[in-house]
Design a protein around this motif. Structure first.
Motif, PDB file in Angstrom:
ATOM      1  N   ASP A 183       0.837  -1.187   0.000  1.00  0.00           N
ATOM      2  CA  ASP A 183       0.000   0.000   0.000  1.00  0.00           C
ATOM      3  C   ASP A 183       0.875   1.241   0.000  1.00  0.00           C
ATOM      4  O   ASP A 183       2.040   1.180   0.400  1.00  0.00           O
ATOM      5  N   LEU A 184       0.321   2.347  -0.442  1.00  0.00           N
ATOM      6  CA  LEU A 184       0.973   3.649  -0.368  1.00  0.00           C
ATOM      7  C   LEU A 184       0.038   4.574   0.400  1.00  0.00           C
ATOM      8  O   LEU A 184      -1.153   4.657   0.097  1.00  0.00           O
ATOM      9  N   LEU A 185       0.574   5.267   1.384  1.00  0.00           N
ATOM     10  CA  LEU A 185      -0.225   6.181   2.195  1.00  0.00           C
ATOM     11  C   LEU A 185       0.206   7.605   1.883  1.00  0.00           C
ATOM     12  O   LEU A 185       1.393   7.901   1.822  1.00  0.00           O
ATOM     13  N   MET A 186      -0.783   8.486   1.706  1.00  0.00           N
ATOM     14  CA  MET A 186      -0.458   9.870   1.365  1.00  0.00           C
ATOM     15  C   MET A 186      -1.101  10.826   2.353  1.00  0.00           C
ATOM     16  O   MET A 186      -2.035  10.469   3.063  1.00  0.00           O
ATOM     17  N   ASP A 187      -0.577  12.058   2.355  1.00  0.00           N
ATOM     18  CA  ASP A 187      -1.156  13.073   3.217  1.00  0.00           C
ATOM     19  C   ASP A 187      -2.344  13.720   2.514  1.00  0.00           C
ATOM     20  O   ASP A 187      -2.693  13.354   1.386  1.00  0.00           O
ATOM     21  N   LYS A 188      -2.964  14.695   3.153  1.00  0.00           N
ATOM     22  CA  LYS A 188      -4.172  15.314   2.606  1.00  0.00           C
ATOM     23  C   LYS A 188      -3.909  16.128   1.347  1.00  0.00           C
ATOM     24  O   LYS A 188      -4.829  16.391   0.579  1.00  0.00           O
ATOM     25  N   SER A 189      -2.659  16.509   1.119  1.00  0.00           N
ATOM     26  CA  SER A 189      -2.357  17.273  -0.094  1.00  0.00           C
ATOM     27  C   SER A 189      -2.035  16.356  -1.275  1.00  0.00           C
ATOM     28  O   SER A 189      -1.797  16.833  -2.378  1.00  0.00           O
ATOM     29  N   GLY A 190      -2.034  15.047  -1.050  1.00  0.00           N
ATOM     30  CA  GLY A 190      -1.834  14.105  -2.142  1.00  0.00           C
ATOM     31  C   GLY A 190      -0.409  13.618  -2.304  1.00  0.00           C
ATOM     32  O   GLY A 190      -0.114  12.878  -3.238  1.00  0.00           O
ATOM     33  N   ASN A 191       0.492  14.001  -1.408  1.00  0.00           N
ATOM     34  CA  ASN A 191       1.874  13.539  -1.488  1.00  0.00           C
ATOM     35  C   ASN A 191       2.018  12.203  -0.777  1.00  0.00           C
ATOM     36  O   ASN A 191       1.592  12.050   0.373  1.00  0.00           O
ATOM     37  N   VAL A 192       2.625  11.221  -1.464  1.00  0.00           N
ATOM     38  CA  VAL A 192       2.827   9.908  -0.864  1.00  0.00           C
ATOM     39  C   VAL A 192       3.903  10.037   0.202  1.00  0.00           C
ATOM     40  O   VAL A 192       4.997  10.538  -0.061  1.00  0.00           O
ATOM     41  N   LYS A 193       3.600   9.589   1.417  1.00  0.00           N
ATOM     42  CA  LYS A 193       4.514   9.723   2.550  1.00  0.00           C
ATOM     43  C   LYS A 193       5.056   8.392   3.039  1.00  0.00           C
ATOM     44  O   LYS A 193       6.185   8.315   3.495  1.00  0.00           O
ATOM     45  N   ILE A 194       4.239   7.327   2.979  1.00  0.00           N
ATOM     46  CA  ILE A 194       4.629   6.042   3.552  1.00  0.00           C
ATOM     47  C   ILE A 194       4.342   4.921   2.565  1.00  0.00           C
ATOM     48  O   ILE A 194       3.301   4.915   1.905  1.00  0.00           O
ATOM     49  N   ALA A 195       5.264   3.979   2.490  1.00  0.00           N
ATOM     50  CA  ALA A 195       5.053   2.751   1.725  1.00  0.00           C
ATOM     51  C   ALA A 195       4.907   1.617   2.728  1.00  0.00           C
ATOM     52  O   ALA A 195       5.745   1.457   3.625  1.00  0.00           O
ATOM     53  N   VAL A 196       3.843   0.847   2.609  1.00  0.00           N
ATOM     54  CA  VAL A 196       3.640  -0.318   3.462  1.00  0.00           C
ATOM     55  C   VAL A 196       4.184  -1.521   2.701  1.00  0.00           C
ATOM     56  O   VAL A 196       3.716  -1.833   1.604  1.00  0.00           O
ATOM     57  N   ILE A 197       5.178  -2.158   3.286  1.00  0.00           N
ATOM     58  CA  ILE A 197       5.847  -3.286   2.640  1.00  0.00           C
ATOM     59  C   ILE A 197       5.491  -4.561   3.388  1.00  0.00           C
ATOM     60  O   ILE A 197       5.559  -4.617   4.619  1.00  0.00           O
ATOM     61  N   GLY A 198       5.107  -5.593   2.634  1.00  0.00           N
ATOM     62  CA  GLY A 198       4.831  -6.904   3.196  1.00  0.00           C
ATOM     63  C   GLY A 198       6.078  -7.760   3.127  1.00  0.00           C
ATOM     64  O   GLY A 198       6.692  -7.897   2.078  1.00  0.00           O
ATOM     65  N   VAL A 199       6.470  -8.336   4.271  1.00  0.00           N
ATOM     66  CA  VAL A 199       7.682  -9.142   4.359  1.00  0.00           C
ATOM     67  C   VAL A 199       7.300 -10.544   4.796  1.00  0.00           C
ATOM     68  O   VAL A 199       6.540 -10.720   5.750  1.00  0.00           O
ATOM     69  N   GLY A 200       7.853 -11.544   4.111  1.00  0.00           N
ATOM     70  CA  GLY A 200       7.620 -12.934   4.496  1.00  0.00           C
ATOM     71  C   GLY A 200       6.211 -13.381   4.162  1.00  0.00           C
ATOM     72  O   GLY A 200       5.482 -12.733   3.418  1.00  0.00           O
TER      73      GLY A 200
END
Length: 172
Positions: A72-89
């Protein structure tokens, strides 16, 4: 008598059909026809990536080891991507450990990961000695530059380091 009724019905139907086709819709000249000048703007998004295509992109470390994939990619209210959710294992989504990493720490690459394979030739024992040498081949597949997503991402960590990071949970 039945034949006369059928013939009269068909003649009446034919007569009504010709009257209906002969009528033309009335037009009024009081109102002007609406202008069909809708403006459309074509925007090119060359070099942009679709976030829907980023889901599932493999993440490698600097040693070209597969350490996980983007969930998943999480963004702030202005539309900028801030966090990448990475699945491991995990396997098929079961037992997968989710971690959140800063998006700017990921490096995206359009070229496919170079794979190195070592092949050993068959040994022959005609005189009792083995012949042949090992051959190392590095292949790099080329990715199309017109795709709407990168080939993979690079994050400087090992799989064990990611597994030891705090687990990311979505808040309800």
């Amino acid at each position: 008598m039945l034949m006369k009724s059928i013939a009269a019905g068909l003649a009446g139907t034919a007569f009504l059909a010709t009257v209906a086709f002969a009528q033309s819709p009335t037009t009024t000249t009081d109102k002007a026809a609406p202008a069909a000048t809708a403006t459309t703007t074509t925007t090119t998004a060359s070099g942009e990536w679709r976030t829907s295509k980023m889901d599932g992109i493999k993440v490698y470390n600097d040693a070209n080891e597969n350490i996980g994939s983007i969930n998943d990619l999480l963004m702030d209210k202005s539309g900028n991507v801030k966090i990448a959710v990475i699945g491991v294992g995990g396997f098929l989504g079961m037992g997968e450990h989710l971690v959140a990493v800063p998006y700017e720490k990921l490096k995206f690459v359009n070229q496919a990961v170079a794979s190195t394979t070592t092949t050993k030739p068959a040994t022959t024992t005609t005189t009792g000695a083995a012949t042949g040498t090992e051959k190392t081949t590095t292949t790099t597949a080329t990715a199309s530059g017109s795709r709407w997503y990168p080939d993979h991402a690079v994050f400087n960590a090992s799989k064990d380091e990611l597994k030891n990071m705090p687990e990311f949970k979505y808040s309800e």
